[in-house]
Design a protein around this motif. Structure first.
Motif, PDB file in Angstrom:
ATOM      1  N   PRO A   5     -11.056   8.839  -5.822  1.00  0.00           N
ATOM      2  CA  PRO A   5     -10.489   7.516  -6.102  1.00  0.00           C
ATOM      3  C   PRO A   5      -9.008   7.454  -5.740  1.00  0.00           C
ATOM      4  O   PRO A   5      -8.527   6.451  -5.245  1.00  0.00           O
ATOM      5  N   LYS A   6      -8.290   8.557  -5.973  1.00  0.00           N
ATOM      6  CA  LYS A   6      -6.870   8.567  -5.667  1.00  0.00           C
ATOM      7  C   LYS A   6      -6.631   8.358  -4.177  1.00  0.00           C
ATOM      8  O   LYS A   6      -5.733   7.631  -3.777  1.00  0.00           O
ATOM      9  N   ARG A   7      -7.456   8.983  -3.359  1.00  0.00           N
ATOM     10  CA  ARG A   7      -7.316   8.840  -1.918  1.00  0.00           C
ATOM     11  C   ARG A   7      -7.594   7.392  -1.500  1.00  0.00           C
ATOM     12  O   ARG A   7      -6.913   6.834  -0.657  1.00  0.00           O
ATOM     13  N   GLY A   8      -8.604   6.769  -2.107  1.00  0.00           N
ATOM     14  CA  GLY A   8      -8.931   5.380  -1.811  1.00  0.00           C
ATOM     15  C   GLY A   8      -7.801   4.440  -2.180  1.00  0.00           C
ATOM     16  O   GLY A   8      -7.460   3.535  -1.430  1.00  0.00           O
ATOM     17  N   VAL A   9      -7.208   4.657  -3.343  1.00  0.00           N
ATOM     18  CA  VAL A   9      -6.087   3.833  -3.781  1.00  0.00           C
ATOM     19  C   VAL A   9      -4.904   4.023  -2.832  1.00  0.00           C
ATOM     20  O   VAL A   9      -4.231   3.061  -2.459  1.00  0.00           O
ATOM     21  N   GLY A  10      -4.669   5.265  -2.424  1.00  0.00           N
ATOM     22  CA  GLY A  10      -3.578   5.535  -1.486  1.00  0.00           C
ATOM     23  C   GLY A  10      -3.790   4.830  -0.155  1.00  0.00           C
ATOM     24  O   GLY A  10      -2.856   4.267   0.417  1.00  0.00           O
ATOM     25  N   ALA A  11      -5.002   4.840   0.332  1.00  0.00           N
ATOM     26  CA  ALA A  11      -5.310   4.155   1.593  1.00  0.00           C
ATOM     27  C   ALA A  11      -5.124   2.658   1.440  1.00  0.00           C
ATOM     28  O   ALA A  11      -4.582   1.984   2.324  1.00  0.00           O
ATOM     29  N   TYR A  12      -5.556   2.121   0.312  1.00  0.00           N
ATOM     30  CA  TYR A  12      -5.393   0.690   0.047  1.00  0.00           C
ATOM     31  C   TYR A  12      -3.908   0.328  -0.007  1.00  0.00           C
ATOM     32  O   TYR A  12      -3.481  -0.673   0.561  1.00  0.00           O
ATOM     33  N   ALA A  13      -3.108   1.144  -0.679  1.00  0.00           N
ATOM     34  CA  ALA A  13      -1.672   0.891  -0.765  1.00  0.00           C
ATOM     35  C   ALA A  13      -1.030   0.951   0.611  1.00  0.00           C
ATOM     36  O   ALA A  13      -0.159   0.141   0.932  1.00  0.00           O
ATOM     37  N   THR A  14      -1.473   1.901   1.446  1.00  0.00           N
ATOM     38  CA  THR A  14      -0.929   2.017   2.795  1.00  0.00           C
ATOM     39  C   THR A  14      -1.242   0.777   3.618  1.00  0.00           C
ATOM     40  O   THR A  14      -0.378   0.242   4.314  1.00  0.00           O
ATOM     41  N   VAL A  15      -2.471   0.294   3.520  1.00  0.00           N
ATOM     42  CA  VAL A  15      -2.856  -0.928   4.245  1.00  0.00           C
ATOM     43  C   VAL A  15      -2.025  -2.105   3.746  1.00  0.00           C
ATOM     44  O   VAL A  15      -1.541  -2.920   4.533  1.00  0.00           O
ATOM     45  N   GLY A  16      -1.837  -2.202   2.434  1.00  0.00           N
ATOM     46  CA  GLY A  16      -1.030  -3.278   1.866  1.00  0.00           C
ATOM     47  C   GLY A  16       0.401  -3.234   2.366  1.00  0.00           C
ATOM     48  O   GLY A  16       0.981  -4.261   2.724  1.00  0.00           O
ATOM     49  N   LEU A  17       0.980  -2.045   2.417  1.00  0.00           N
ATOM     50  CA  LEU A  17       2.335  -1.892   2.908  1.00  0.00           C
ATOM     51  C   LEU A  17       2.425  -2.259   4.380  1.00  0.00           C
ATOM     52  O   LEU A  17       3.317  -2.991   4.798  1.00  0.00           O
ATOM     53  N   GLU A  18       1.488  -1.766   5.178  1.00  0.00           N
ATOM     54  CA  GLU A  18       1.500  -2.069   6.610  1.00  0.00           C
ATOM     55  C   GLU A  18       1.335  -3.563   6.857  1.00  0.00           C
ATOM     56  O   GLU A  18       1.983  -4.128   7.729  1.00  0.00           O
ATOM     57  N   THR A  19       0.493  -4.211   6.088  1.00  0.00           N
ATOM     58  CA  THR A  19       0.304  -5.651   6.217  1.00  0.00           C
ATOM     59  C   THR A  19       1.588  -6.377   5.841  1.00  0.00           C
ATOM     60  O   THR A  19       2.003  -7.318   6.520  1.00  0.00           O
ATOM     61  N   GLY A  20       2.228  -5.937   4.764  1.00  0.00           N
ATOM     62  CA  GLY A  20       3.486  -6.543   4.342  1.00  0.00           C
ATOM     63  C   GLY A  20       4.571  -6.386   5.383  1.00  0.00           C
ATOM     64  O   GLY A  20       5.330  -7.318   5.654  1.00  0.00           O
ATOM     65  N   VAL A  21       4.641  -5.235   6.008  1.00  0.00           N
ATOM     66  CA  VAL A  21       5.648  -4.986   7.043  1.00  0.00           C
ATOM     67  C   VAL A  21       5.363  -5.857   8.262  1.00  0.00           C
ATOM     68  O   VAL A  21       6.263  -6.477   8.827  1.00  0.00           O
ATOM     69  N   ALA A  22       4.097  -5.935   8.664  1.00  0.00           N
ATOM     70  CA  ALA A  22       3.740  -6.716   9.851  1.00  0.00           C
ATOM     71  C   ALA A  22       4.029  -8.195   9.655  1.00  0.00           C
ATOM     72  O   ALA A  22       4.387  -8.895  10.608  1.00  0.00           O
ATOM     73  N   ALA A  23       3.889  -8.691   8.440  1.00  0.00           N
ATOM     74  CA  ALA A  23       4.068 -10.115   8.170  1.00  0.00           C
ATOM     75  C   ALA A  23       5.500 -10.470   7.763  1.00  0.00           C
ATOM     76  O   ALA A  23       5.832 -11.642   7.669  1.00  0.00           O
ATOM     77  N   ALA A  24       6.342  -9.478   7.543  1.00  0.00           N
ATOM     78  CA  ALA A  24       7.681  -9.724   7.011  1.00  0.00           C
ATOM     79  C   ALA A  24       8.648 -10.195   8.087  1.00  0.00           C
ATOM     80  O   ALA A  24       8.584  -9.776   9.236  1.00  0.00           O
ATOM     81  N   SER A  25       9.570 -11.030   7.662  1.00  0.00           N
ATOM     82  CA  SER A  25      10.662 -11.451   8.531  1.00  0.00           C
ATOM     83  C   SER A  25      11.651 -10.292   8.655  1.00  0.00           C
ATOM     84  O   SER A  25      11.638  -9.368   7.831  1.00  0.00           O
ATOM     85  N   PRO A  26      12.524 -10.319   9.657  1.00  0.00           N
ATOM     86  CA  PRO A  26      13.543  -9.256   9.749  1.00  0.00           C
ATOM     87  C   PRO A  26      14.376  -9.149   8.467  1.00  0.00           C
ATOM     88  O   PRO A  26      14.730  -8.045   8.053  1.00  0.00           O
ATOM     89  N   HIS A  27      14.651 -10.276   7.846  1.00  0.00           N
ATOM     90  CA  HIS A  27      15.417 -10.270   6.605  1.00  0.00           C
ATOM     91  C   HIS A  27      14.653  -9.537   5.508  1.00  0.00           C
ATOM     92  O   HIS A  27      15.204  -8.703   4.791  1.00  0.00           O
ATOM     93  N   LYS A  28      13.374  -9.820   5.375  1.00  0.00           N
ATOM     94  CA  LYS A  28      12.538  -9.179   4.362  1.00  0.00           C
ATOM     95  C   LYS A  28      12.397  -7.685   4.641  1.00  0.00           C
ATOM     96  O   LYS A  28      12.348  -6.880   3.712  1.00  0.00           O
ATOM     97  N   LEU A  29      12.361  -7.296   5.907  1.00  0.00           N
ATOM     98  CA  LEU A  29      12.266  -5.872   6.248  1.00  0.00           C
ATOM     99  C   LEU A  29      13.475  -5.101   5.730  1.00  0.00           C
ATOM    100  O   LEU A  29      13.333  -3.981   5.235  1.00  0.00           O
ATOM    101  N   VAL A  30      14.651  -5.695   5.822  1.00  0.00           N
ATOM    102  CA  VAL A  30      15.854  -5.025   5.312  1.00  0.00           C
ATOM    103  C   VAL A  30      15.754  -4.879   3.799  1.00  0.00           C
ATOM    104  O   VAL A  30      16.075  -3.823   3.251  1.00  0.00           O
ATOM    105  N   VAL A  31      15.266  -5.916   3.116  1.00  0.00           N
ATOM    106  CA  VAL A  31      15.079  -5.832   1.663  1.00  0.00           C
ATOM    107  C   VAL A  31      14.097  -4.702   1.337  1.00  0.00           C
ATOM    108  O   VAL A  31      14.312  -3.927   0.403  1.00  0.00           O
ATOM    109  N   MET A  32      13.043  -4.574   2.131  1.00  0.00           N
ATOM    110  CA  MET A  32      12.066  -3.508   1.917  1.00  0.00           C
ATOM    111  C   MET A  32      12.706  -2.133   2.118  1.00  0.00           C
ATOM    112  O   MET A  32      12.385  -1.188   1.396  1.00  0.00           O
ATOM    113  N   LEU A  33      13.615  -2.013   3.076  1.00  0.00           N
ATOM    114  CA  LEU A  33      14.324  -0.741   3.277  1.00  0.00           C
ATOM    115  C   LEU A  33      15.198  -0.420   2.063  1.00  0.00           C
ATOM    116  O   LEU A  33      15.210   0.720   1.583  1.00  0.00           O
TER     117      LEU A  33
END
Length: 147
Positions: A5-33
């Motif tokens: 289950p831990k591996r599944g949650v980690g994969a889900y979190a990674t997909v969520g992060l990648e989706t957030g990065v792909a959809a983020a504006s340059p301004h939001k990317l700096v906030v994420m950094l």
């Protein structure tokens, strides 16, 4: 067979992060950094408190990498002028302080950098909030005829 289950949650979190990065504006990317650095610094502090030196080193290394390869690398010194030059100097200072904190296991130094990072993040969020507003000429004004 299905993985842990831990591996599944980690994969889900990674997909969520990648989706957030792909959809983020340059301004939001700096906030994420900024958020990434702050989370890494808090992790380093917690690991110093529980004397997990390896994890402390990994967390500080991650914070320094984000500062140097994310925040500093994204500065446009030609377009940014003095502000970009000042940020570059500040990011360099923070990286050097975190190296010192790593050697000395010094929570106070990490807190100093975390405070600077939090201030920068707050200012960056405020700039973004203002840039999301339409210009005054485009904002709706109450009609005098509706009274």
């Amino acid at each position: 067979m299905f993985g842990t289950p831990k591996r599944g949650v980690g994969a889900y979190a990674t997909v969520g992060l990648e989706t957030g990065v792909a959809a983020a504006s340059p301004h939001k990317l700096v906030v994420m950094l900024y958020d990434g650095v702050i989370v890494s610094l808090l992790s380093a502090i917690n690991n110093i408190k529980v004397t997990n030196i390896a994890a402390k080193g990994a967390a500080l290394s991650k914070a320094i990498t984000i500062i140097d390869n994310g925040l500093r690398a994204s500065l446009d010194k030609n377009a940014g002028g003095e502000i970009a030059a000042n940020l570059d100097s500040l990011y360099d200072y923070m990286s050097r302080r975190l190296l010192e904190a790593n050697i000395k296991n010094d929570v106070a130094i990490i807190e100093e950098v975390r405070g600077l990072m939090a201030d920068l993040r707050s200012a960056w969020v405020e700039i973004g909030d203002k840039s999301d507003m339409p210009p005054p000429s485009m904002q709706q004004t109450p009609s005098l005829m509706s009274a």
